[in-house]
Motif scaffolding. Structure first.
Motif, PDB file in Angstrom:
ATOM      1  N   ASP A  98       0.747  -1.290  -0.173  1.00 42.24           N
ATOM      2  CA  ASP A  98       0.002   0.068   0.100  1.00 42.24           C
ATOM      3  C   ASP A  98       0.888   1.421   0.028  1.00 42.24           C
ATOM      4  N   GLY A  99       0.454   2.227  -0.688  1.00 43.01           N
ATOM      5  CA  GLY A  99       1.067   3.618  -0.863  1.00 43.01           C
ATOM      6  C   GLY A  99       2.367   3.496  -1.512  1.00 43.01           C
ATOM      7  N   ARG A 100       2.962   2.621  -2.200  1.00 44.63           N
ATOM      8  CA  ARG A 100       4.151   2.635  -2.824  1.00 44.63           C
ATOM      9  C   ARG A 100       3.888   2.683  -4.320  1.00 44.63           C
ATOM     10  N   LEU A 101       4.998   3.103  -4.735  1.00 41.91           N
ATOM     11  CA  LEU A 101       5.126   3.136  -6.078  1.00 41.91           C
ATOM     12  C   LEU A 101       6.487   2.177  -6.737  1.00 41.91           C
ATOM     13  N   VAL A 143       9.233   2.007  -9.507  1.00 42.23           N
ATOM     14  CA  VAL A 143       9.717   3.149 -10.481  1.00 42.23           C
ATOM     15  C   VAL A 143      10.934   2.362 -11.123  1.00 42.23           C
ATOM     16  N   LEU A 161      -0.544  -2.063 -11.957  1.00 46.86           N
ATOM     17  CA  LEU A 161      -0.962  -1.377 -12.824  1.00 46.86           C
ATOM     18  C   LEU A 161       0.155  -0.530 -13.357  1.00 46.86           C
ATOM     19  N   THR A 164       2.127   2.006 -16.104  1.00 45.17           N
ATOM     20  CA  THR A 164       2.381   3.255 -16.886  1.00 45.17           C
ATOM     21  C   THR A 164       3.642   3.275 -17.327  1.00 45.17           C
ATOM     22  N   VAL A 197       6.348   3.140 -14.164  1.00 40.81           N
ATOM     23  CA  VAL A 197       5.805   3.252 -12.993  1.00 40.81           C
ATOM     24  C   VAL A 197       4.558   2.433 -12.481  1.00 40.81           C
ATOM     25  N   ARG A 243       1.675   0.693  -9.946  1.00 41.32           N
ATOM     26  CA  ARG A 243       0.933   0.943  -8.762  1.00 41.32           C
ATOM     27  C   ARG A 243      -0.027  -0.012  -8.523  1.00 41.32           C
ATOM     28  N   LYS A 244      -0.677  -0.272  -7.261  1.00 43.03           N
ATOM     29  CA  LYS A 244      -1.450  -1.153  -6.778  1.00 43.03           C
ATOM     30  C   LYS A 244      -2.727  -1.051  -7.720  1.00 43.03           C
ATOM     31  N   PRO A 245      -3.101  -2.531  -8.413  1.00 44.22           N
ATOM     32  CA  PRO A 245      -4.450  -2.384  -9.112  1.00 44.22           C
ATOM     33  C   PRO A 245      -5.314  -2.946  -8.378  1.00 44.22           C
ATOM     34  N   ALA A 246      -6.625  -2.553  -8.846  1.00 43.72           N
ATOM     35  CA  ALA A 246      -7.849  -2.945  -8.338  1.00 43.72           C
ATOM     36  C   ALA A 246      -8.036  -4.592  -8.715  1.00 43.72           C
ATOM     37  N   LEU A 286      -4.226   6.648  -5.223  1.00 42.86           N
ATOM     38  CA  LEU A 286      -4.302   5.632  -4.122  1.00 42.86           C
ATOM     39  C   LEU A 286      -5.791   5.266  -4.077  1.00 42.86           C
ATOM     40  N   GLU A 333      -7.112   3.852  -6.641  1.00 47.40           N
ATOM     41  CA  GLU A 333      -7.311   3.116  -7.526  1.00 47.40           C
ATOM     42  C   GLU A 333      -7.513   1.359  -7.128  1.00 47.40           C
ATOM     43  N   PRO A 334      -6.957   1.137  -6.131  1.00 43.74           N
ATOM     44  CA  PRO A 334      -7.232  -0.494  -5.476  1.00 43.74           C
ATOM     45  C   PRO A 334      -8.625  -0.729  -5.493  1.00 43.74           C
ATOM     46  N   ALA A 335      -9.509   0.275  -5.052  1.00 43.09           N
ATOM     47  CA  ALA A 335     -10.677   0.142  -4.847  1.00 43.09           C
ATOM     48  C   ALA A 335     -11.796   0.492  -6.304  1.00 43.09           C
ATOM     49  N   ALA A 336     -10.871   0.600  -7.463  1.00 44.24           N
ATOM     50  CA  ALA A 336     -11.517   0.701  -8.692  1.00 44.24           C
ATOM     51  C   ALA A 336     -12.258   2.149  -8.456  1.00 44.24           C
ATOM     52  N   VAL A 359      -4.290   4.856   4.554  1.00 43.26           N
ATOM     53  CA  VAL A 359      -2.964   4.529   3.593  1.00 43.26           C
ATOM     54  C   VAL A 359      -2.133   6.292   3.555  1.00 43.26           C
ATOM     55  N   ARG A 360      -0.982   5.652   3.744  1.00 44.29           N
ATOM     56  CA  ARG A 360       0.167   6.978   3.684  1.00 44.29           C
ATOM     57  C   ARG A 360       0.944   6.642   2.400  1.00 44.29           C
ATOM     58  N   SER A 361       1.293   7.677   1.522  1.00 40.58           N
ATOM     59  CA  SER A 361       2.162   7.317   0.591  1.00 40.58           C
ATOM     60  C   SER A 361       3.446   7.226   0.949  1.00 40.58           C
ATOM     61  N   ARG A 362       4.267   6.344  -0.125  1.00 40.80           N
ATOM     62  CA  ARG A 362       5.648   6.548   0.189  1.00 40.80           C
ATOM     63  C   ARG A 362       6.423   6.560  -1.088  1.00 40.80           C
ATOM     64  N   THR A 368       2.695  10.020 -15.485  1.00 39.35           N
ATOM     65  CA  THR A 368       2.272   8.612 -15.418  1.00 39.35           C
ATOM     66  C   THR A 368       1.045   8.561 -14.208  1.00 39.35           C
TER      67      THR A 368
END
Lengths: 152, 254
Positions: free
Chosen positions: A29-32, A34, A109, A111, A127, A129-132, B123, B125-128, B179-182, B246
């Motif tokens: 969660d929260g990461r990318l 790259v 996901l 890009t 990049v 990211r977390k997909p649905a 963030l 998107e995981p829930a569509a 959630v907290r981005s990193r 992106t």
């Protein structure tokens, strides 16, 4: 270790043997994730999330083709579309099942964008990211159909 | 010619005085006349930018993309160890425990901070969830985002991490961080416009990079809640812009 060995065939004709396991590692969660490549798809930069999720140490990633992550469940057509799109200077996105060093997988996901510098493509940034989960299920079905068409 | 300087409106109000002190410090050190104007919204600031009325700007990364790619701005420096990260939160009493619990129709409380909103939507998107199946309420500040959540007007709120962590313990205790981005590479940058000569860019950059090396400079930095400035090459900025590009891709159901 469970799993099986298989030969992965790439859309450009080359191939390699790899261990495949059923286990899926969840995207954090929260990461990318790259990475950057040169114009030939050779990895020139990757972040810590890339290292953690791929299971390779950074020194084993830099200088390798990005296809080191290619999972045999991915249809070759997806990557052909990716390359044709970004080489034409456009952004590509799609759901991708990636292969870890230990043979397990992770869905992203992705890009990919061309890095345009002084009017020409100098490389590519990818990049992930977390997909649905619902989109992963759709992709599994779509990619199975595409693979069937590629390997009748 | 007096250089016109401004600061992205999303900096914490507690540090307004610090930016005026910085303006004075930069004038004295560089010998250049510099005038600082602060705007209370991104829209007001962009209107002045569009007229070419800004020479120096501590820019939100979203605006930096436009300024570098379209307006010929160059990077002077970036604040040390300070990336823009976001927190997505609901309430302790609400039904949402994870991002994936959110459903189509979710109401989002947010400010007009463009990079926070970009990362916030990514963030979800995981829930569509995407712009087409959510509704946004835009308010003027992060405490008001929290208020929208606590009053039950929104199911999730987008916060700049620093702003979320600055909420009172009473308010934060009623919120549930989901959630907290990193992401690490999206950050504010100090830019110079095309009206600033190359020699001046070089001189200003040199001053900024050495700012934390004397007591007076350190005191000014502290008044802005910064620890120093570090080099951020034009390629570093270009890479950040590519990365944000992106994220600016809404992937809708096929």
């Amino acid at each position: 270790m469970d799993g099986y060995q298989t030969r992965i065939r790439y859309f450009d004709g080359h191939s390699r043997d790899a261990l495949i396991r059923e286990h899926e590692v969840p995207f954090p969660d929260g990461r990318l994730i790259v990475s950057r490549t040169d114009t030939c798809g050779i990895i020139t930069h990757c972040n810590q999330a890339f290292v953690e999720m791929s299971g390779y140490p950074e020194r084993e990633l830099i200088g390798q083709p990005h296809s080191i992550l290619r999972h045999p469940d991915m249809p070759r057509a997806a990557f052909q579309d990716l390359w044709e799109t970004v080489q034409a200077g456009r952004k590509w996105h799609g759901h991708v099942k990636n292969l870890r060093k230990d043979g397990s997988c992770y869905w992203v996901l992705a890009t990919v964008i061309p890095n345009v510098r002084h009017g020409r493509i100098a490389g590519y940034t990818s990049v992930r990211r977390k997909p649905a989960r619902s989109r992963i299920h759709e992709s599994i079905a779509l990619y199975a159909r595409l693979r069937e068409a590629e390997n009748p | 010619m007096t250089l016109q300087m401004t600061v992205s409106p999303d900096f914490p109000p507690a540090y307004i005085a610090g930016w005026y002190i910085f303006n004075t410090w930069l004038q004295r050190q560089s010998g250049l006349p510099i005038h600082l104007t602060l705007y209370d919204s991104f829209a007001a600031q962009r209107a002045v930018l569009a007229q070419g009325g800004i020479d120096l700007i501590y820019a939100n990364p979203y605006d930096a993309a436009f300024l570098v790619r379209e307006c010929g701005f160059v990077t002077l420096a970036a604040p040390c160890n300070r990336a823009d990260e976001v927190v997505l939160a609901g309430t302790q009493t609400g039904p949402v425990n994870t991002i994936e619990d959110l459903a189509a129709g979710t109401v989002i409380a947010r400010t007009d901070d463009p990079d926070v909103n970009l990362m916030g939507m990514m963030l979800l998107e995981p829930a569509a969830l995407h712009a087409g199946n959510t509704t946004a309420i835009t308010v003027d500040s992060y405490p008001l985002v929290a208020k929208q959540l606590l009053q039950g007007h929104a199911g999730i709120g987008f916060f700049l991490e620093e702003a979320f962590d600055s909420l009172s313990a009473l308010v934060r205790g009623q919120l549930r961080e989901l959630v907290r981005s990193r992401i690490s590479v999206i950050r504010h940058v100090l830019l110079a416009g095309p009206g600033v000569r190359a020699q001046q860019v070089e001189h200003l950059t040199t001053l900024l990079l050495a700012m934390d090396q004397d007591d007076r400079g350190q005191a000014v930095l502290e008044s802005m809640n910064l620890s120093g400035w570090e080099a951020h090459s034009q390629e570093d900025t270009e890479f950040m812009i590519d990365l944000m590009d992106t994220l600016d891709t809404q992937v809708l159901p096929g």
